[in-house]
Enzyme design. Sequence first.
Site, short mmCIF file in Angstrom:
data_model
loop_
_atom_site.label_atom_id
_atom_site.label_comp_id
_atom_site.label_asym_id
_atom_site.label_seq_id
_atom_site.Cartn_x
_atom_site.Cartn_y
_atom_site.Cartn_z
CG ASN A 9 -1.67 1.25 1.45
OD1 ASN A 9 -1.74 2.09 0.54
ND2 ASN A 9 -2.26 1.41 2.62
CD1 TRP A 10 3.54 1.20 -3.11
CD2 TRP A 10 3.57 2.63 -4.84
NE1 TRP A 10 4.33 0.65 -4.10
CE2 TRP A 10 4.36 1.51 -5.17
CE3 TRP A 10 3.43 3.65 -5.77
CZ2 TRP A 10 5.03 1.40 -6.39
CZ3 TRP A 10 4.09 3.54 -6.99
CH2 TRP A 10 4.88 2.43 -7.30
CE LYS A 11 -0.09 3.26 4.83
NZ LYS A 11 -0.07 3.40 6.28
CG HIS A 95 -5.92 1.91 5.14
ND1 HIS A 95 -5.51 2.87 6.02
CD2 HIS A 95 -4.89 1.04 5.00
CE1 HIS A 95 -4.26 2.60 6.39
NE2 HIS A 95 -3.86 1.50 5.80
CD GLU A 167 -3.59 -2.44 7.35
OE1 GLU A 167 -2.47 -2.66 6.88
OE2 GLU A 167 -4.24 -1.42 7.08
CB SER A 212 5.04 -1.70 12.06
OG SER A 212 4.67 -0.35 12.24
P1 PGA Z 1 2.75 0.24 7.62
O1 PGA Z 1 1.28 0.48 6.98
O2 PGA Z 1 3.25 -1.05 7.07
O3 PGA Z 1 3.55 1.43 7.16
O4 PGA Z 1 2.57 0.19 9.09
C1 PGA Z 1 0.39 -0.58 6.81
C2 PGA Z 1 -0.88 -0.09 6.19
O5 PGA Z 1 -1.35 1.01 6.57
O6 PGA Z 1 -1.48 -0.75 5.34
#
Ligand code: PGA
Length: 253
Positions: A9-11, A95, A167, A212
Amino acid sequence: MRGRLVAGNWKMHGSRATNPALLDAVLAGVAGLAGVECAVCVPFPYLSEASARLAGSKLALGAQTLSEFRSGAYTGEVSAAMLADFGCRFVLVGHSERRGLFGETDAQVAAKFAAAAKAGLTPVLCVGETLAEREGARTEQVVARQLDAVLDLSGAAALAGAVLAYEPVWAIGTGRTASPQQAQDVHAFLRARVAERDAGVAAKLRILYGGSVKPGNAAEIFAMKDVDGGLIGGASLVSEDFLAICKAAVSKG
Ligand code: PGA
């Protein structure tokens, strides 16, 4: 045996200048990987280019959210059909950043899930509790509520073509990961909750862990019985890290 899946997930990261190198490095790495399905969820403006680059490859394309509406006067929104049009296979739904920062409600998330499924996309339904909710021993209550909204609207059968992602909000981007046992406990709870409605669907449902996940902790999390892969934020922006996590998810069975 449930197939393994790792989705990046590149956000809101990336650029036309840097995406090609990242995608090409990931493409090259996944080409030699068997036993795990890999995907990247990129920002909307990059779908077109990513779609062309990924065509015919083993790396699937995804988006990070979608509109619950089919088409019409919804300025700024992107429909499920548009995502399908660009070759998206996956779309994240609900999300925690969408829920927390943009006010998406359980009902809205359920409607988005239904819209994605209807368009033939694979929705990745994200659920998870905040730190206050965990400390208040409300984790199961919260994830059950988030899951039930979708089950009530679309039915358990709709989950047969979907993916679930647990998550914990307190683990996203914080460097603080759920312990493998904490992840397993919630995954098992979610699977049992689906099984109350349809045991067959529950047994086959892929449940990803996100929050994380890094090359150093992926293997121990993925080793848990009800963890079928990961949803990867920060580490999906570094090809070596993302590929190491994909490798850690390769199923042994
Ligand atoms: P992260 O994000 O791996 O940077 O904690 C996970 C996500 O939000 O899908």
